[in-house]
Design a protein around this motif. Structure first.
Motif, PDB file in Angstrom:
ATOM      1  N   GLY A  38      49.833  44.055  41.158  1.00  0.00           N
ATOM      2  CA  GLY A  38      49.497  45.280  40.426  1.00  0.00           C
ATOM      3  C   GLY A  38      48.004  45.451  40.273  1.00  0.00           C
ATOM      4  N   GLU A  39      47.596  46.589  39.795  1.00  0.00           N
ATOM      5  CA  GLU A  39      46.191  46.876  39.530  1.00  0.00           C
ATOM      6  C   GLU A  39      45.782  46.230  38.209  1.00  0.00           C
ATOM      7  N   PRO A  40      44.596  45.618  38.137  1.00  0.00           N
ATOM      8  CA  PRO A  40      44.148  45.017  36.879  1.00  0.00           C
ATOM      9  C   PRO A  40      43.928  46.072  35.808  1.00  0.00           C
ATOM     10  N   GLU A  42      42.209  48.082  32.820  1.00  0.00           N
ATOM     11  CA  GLU A  42      40.801  48.410  32.586  1.00  0.00           C
ATOM     12  C   GLU A  42      40.219  47.475  31.523  1.00  0.00           C
ATOM     13  N   ASN A  47      40.657  39.566  37.436  1.00  0.00           N
ATOM     14  CA  ASN A  47      41.182  40.462  38.461  1.00  0.00           C
ATOM     15  C   ASN A  47      41.880  39.597  39.512  1.00  0.00           C
ATOM     16  N   SER A  49      43.989  40.647  41.809  1.00  0.00           N
ATOM     17  CA  SER A  49      44.528  41.475  42.878  1.00  0.00           C
ATOM     18  C   SER A  49      44.378  40.803  44.244  1.00  0.00           C
ATOM     19  N   ASP A  51      45.337  41.594  48.480  1.00  0.00           N
ATOM     20  CA  ASP A  51      45.759  42.601  49.451  1.00  0.00           C
ATOM     21  C   ASP A  51      47.223  42.379  49.797  1.00  0.00           C
ATOM     22  N   GLN A  52      48.081  43.277  49.335  1.00  0.00           N
ATOM     23  CA  GLN A  52      49.518  43.100  49.521  1.00  0.00           C
ATOM     24  C   GLN A  52      49.961  43.317  50.967  1.00  0.00           C
ATOM     25  N   GLY A 158      38.644  40.441  43.294  1.00  0.00           N
ATOM     26  CA  GLY A 158      39.948  40.187  43.887  1.00  0.00           C
ATOM     27  C   GLY A 158      39.949  38.850  44.604  1.00  0.00           C
TER      28      GLY A 158
END
Length: 325
Positions: A38-40, A42, A47, A49, A51-52, A158
């Motif tokens: 998912g997106e971190p 705000e 973070n 994240s 790359d899926q 990321g």
């Protein structure tokens, strides 16, 4: 009874090493497939994240890296280097935390570290190198892999999990000196192997001088990888090798020479693993992987290994003497 006791000790060692590596695998799996999907939020501190689109291939290399570590253990499991008890677990946690924090501090966005022509300076790399040397391959692997992953998450860019595993292999190989009874002979062998790899990779630079530095990051403008690798970045690995060579033959302490020499091999092996994996994950060419990724990372790391690892080893030895250990 002695045989049974020895077998019991071997079983315990096997279990502890296996648990340590499985914990690393589980951490990466949770981060990559759960937290990294998912997106971190705000303002989030971390973070995670990933790359899926390439997460499966990245995880494959995580498994391969951990498999390499387990394979070395399995082939040499009778050695005392594989003792993993409460003490080692504590050092794993301390090492990973220190590496994460110092990686974050010196990432170029918190403390701006002067660099020479797009060379990434990472003095924190001395931490997994030292922890591997001082406390064994398993501690070094955990320190490098987990510490780098959380350091990247703190930085906010990321994650590249295969690079975290590469950092784990740096710490792992740094502790492999314990597997050899003849320190001097093993150091000489490591020196020859490392020297050959340094020359070959530097030669690739001279054959591909227009290759972009894939690790270059312009903090002010947020630009990645669009600058050619500099001459200093291309030959930094040779400079680092020369410094390690000097430490090996001119430093009086055998412990210091051992730590620095094995750290050099760990640095080369770990970062070769990471950069070459990007040939599969990102479709990079060999020059892009070696010249654009390996050299800008491995060269400065080697210079820091030659300078900082001796300081850590000497400080640790002094602390042990003062405490009577």
């Amino acid at each position: 009874k002695k045989i049974q006791k020895g077998e019991s000790k071997m079983d315990k060692k096997f279990t502890n090493v296996l648990i340590s590596l499985v914990v690393v695998l589980a951490l990466f799996a949770v981060v990559m497939f759960v937290l990294g999907a998912g997106e971190p939020a705000e303002g989030a501190l971390f973070n995670f994240s990933v790359d899926q689109a390439s997460v499966v291939s990245r995880f494959v290399f995580v498994v391969i890296g951990i498999g390499i570590a387990f394979g070395v253990y399995f082939a040499t499991q009778a050695n005392k280097a594989w003792e993993v008890g409460t003490r080692e677990v504590v050092w794993m946690a301390i090492g990973a935390a220190l590496y994460a924090v110092f990686s974050w501090l010196f990432n170029g966005t918190v403390f701006v570290v002067p660099s020479l022509s797009q060379v990434s300076l990472r003095p924190a790399i001395a931490i997994p190198m030292f922890f591997g040397f001082a406390f064994g391959p398993v501690v070094g692997f955990f320190t490098g892999a987990v510490g780098n992953m959380f350091g990247d998450a703190l930085t906010g860019f990321g994650l590249s999990p295969q690079w975290s595993i590469g950092n784990g292999l740096i710490g792992f190989v740094s502790g492999m000196w314990m597997l050899f009874s003849d320190k001097k002979k093993s150091m000489d062998t490591v020196l020859y192997i490392s020297g050959a790899l340094a020359v070959i990779t530097a030669l690739l630079y001279f054959l591909n001088r227009t290759q972009a530095n894939m690790l270059f990051f312009d903090v002010d403008n947020g630009i990645f990888g669009d600058a050619q690798i500099s001459l200093f970045a291309g030959i930094a690995i040779l400079i680092g090798f020369a410094l390690v060579f000097g430490v090996r033959y001119f430093f009086k302490s055998e412990d210091v020479a051992t730590a620095v020499t094995w750290a050099m091999l760990g640095n080369i092996v770990g970062l070769l693993f990471a950069s070459l994996s990007d040939m599969v994950i990102n479709g990079f060419s060999l020059p892009a992987a070696i010249v654009g990724e390996f050299l800008p990372a491995a060269g400065p790391n080697l210079i820091f290994a030659a300078i900082l690892v001796p300081m850590l080893v000497v400080a640790y030895a002094s602390t042990r003497r003062q405490s009577g250990r």
